[in-house]
Design a protein around this motif. Structure first.
Motif: not given
Length: 410
Positions: A30-41, A395-409
């Protein structure tokens, strides 16, 4: 003095050239994959953490050991599978949300696909490679590594056969239960060593090698008749013939592709030599001149095939990555000595017949037998209970948190 020490310190280590008894494909890890960001929420955090944590454990273990520490990797793989299966469930709607990345242990090739079936395929392929590697280790005792003599215990041979059947079962599951669920356009993007033809060849050759070991065990048994030995040799030949047919239709430009083909050619020639040798011994029991002439033709063919198999073995060993020329062991330890001896003896014994009956000098066809070995049945474990959606609390996710996660990807 200081200079001499520094020069000695710069000397290159001797390369570790492995010995191969069972062909083991290039390990994919395996190589590093963004599982948590992709499935968060979308799934509960505890399930998400478990999925990500187990995959990261596999990643770290395989990177640290290049996949060689099977005892450490197996428990994590077995724990990861039930959790991973949930992503493949159509009802969950998560099949194509995570971009899974895998790479070869040489780090030269990386594959990245947004498909959970690809992840499952890669995990079971890793299980196959680990199993074949374990079988190879059983047949190459450490005390005989690099030696001209190889002594393998009967128990190790039988255990190796069991592992080969298990590996074949894993691959059959990949072909018939996983590849069929991957969309055609995604399938075209799979790594070359996960092509259906290559997987099929790997499965069949595992059965062929299991039969090869059984032939060696039969030779060591006083109870095994010539007919039994001929049958095993002919079955071994059939397996490797089928494997060659599968592999020859594939793109072999990936890592071990050409070496894989040379391995099958080598084993095919060995099996054919063994089959003609035992067929010749049975023909030689006939009382008419035609039987004796056919026997001599079989022995001559066996000797020629044995010579060609040695050339194929050398080509296999020289193909990248280079491996040691293995000592003769098992069935070939005996046949390497007996085939030339018997071929010479019988040609001298029946030389007068060969001169008198030149029209009878035709190599007889080998008999065909129903193949005995079958892959072990493999079934996936039960899905992890954490995928029971009735108990989910997301847990619900705020728009700000969602946008930050997208940046981290990115």
């Amino acid at each position: 003095m200081g200079c001499s020490v520094s020069v000695l310190g710069m000397r290159k280590k001797k390369p570790n050239i492995p010995e191969v008894s069972v062909f083991v494909p290039l390990m994919r890890i395996p190589a590093k994959s963004n599982i948590q960001i992709s499935l968060k929420g979308l799934v509960p955090n505890d399930l998400l953490d478990k999925l990500s944590s187990l995959r990261n454990q596999i990643l770290l273990l395989t990177e640290d050991t290049d996949g060689s520490s099977t005892t450490q990797i197996w428990p994590v793989l077995e724990e990861y599978l039930p959790v991973l299966i949930g992503l493949t469930e159509k009802d969950h709607g998560l099949e194509e949300l995570v971009e899974f990345k895998w790479k070869t242990v040489t780090r030269h090739q990386e594959a990245s696909l947004s498909n959970s079936w690809f992840e499952l395929l890669s995990v079971i392929h890793m299980m196959t490679v680990l199993t074949l590697s374990e079988a190879n280790s059983l047949l190459i005792p450490e005390e005989h590594l690099g030696s001209e003599i190889r002594t393998v215990s009967t128990d190790s041979k039988r255990d190796a056969v069991d592992l080969l059947l298990k590996a074949s079962g894993y691959i059959e599951f990949c072909i018939h239960e996983i590849l069929v669920r991957i969309p055609p356009e995604t399938k075209r993007s799979l790594p070359k060593d996960l092509q259906e033809g290559i997987l099929e060849a790997l499965s069949i050759q595992a059965l062929g090698q299991g039969t090869e070991i059984q032939l060696g065990l039969a030779m060591e048994s006083q109870k095994a008749s010539l007919s039994v030995k001929r049958r095993l040799a002919c079955e071994q030949l059939s397996y490797f013939s089928q494997a060659y047919g599968c592999l020859s239709q594939c793109d072999l430009s990936h890592g071990y592709g050409k070496k894989h083909l040379w391995f099958i050619k080598w084993k095919f020639l060995e099996a054919k030599a063994a089959a003609y040798y035992y067929h010749g011994l049975i023909m030689d029991k006939g009382t008419d001149p035609s039987s004796s002439i056919s026997a001599v033709c079989c022995f001559a063919a066996a000797e020629e095939l044995l010579t060609e198999s040695k050339k194929a073995c050398l080509s296999f060993c020289l193909a990248n990555p280079v491996s040691r020329i293995p000592p003769f062991w098992g069935s070939m330890k005996y046949l390497n000595q007996k085939i030339p001896e018997v071929a010479l003896k019988k040609s001298q014994m029946y030389g007068y017949l060969l001169e008198q009956e030149k029209g009878l000098q035709v190599l007889p066809d080998l008999p065909e037998f129903q193949l005995s070995l079958r892959p072990n049945d493999y079934r996936l474990p039960e899905m992890d209970p954490a995928w029971d959606r009735e108990s989910w609390e997301i847990e619900s996710q705020t728009l700000k948190e969602h946008l930050k996660d997208q940046e981290d990807m990115y």
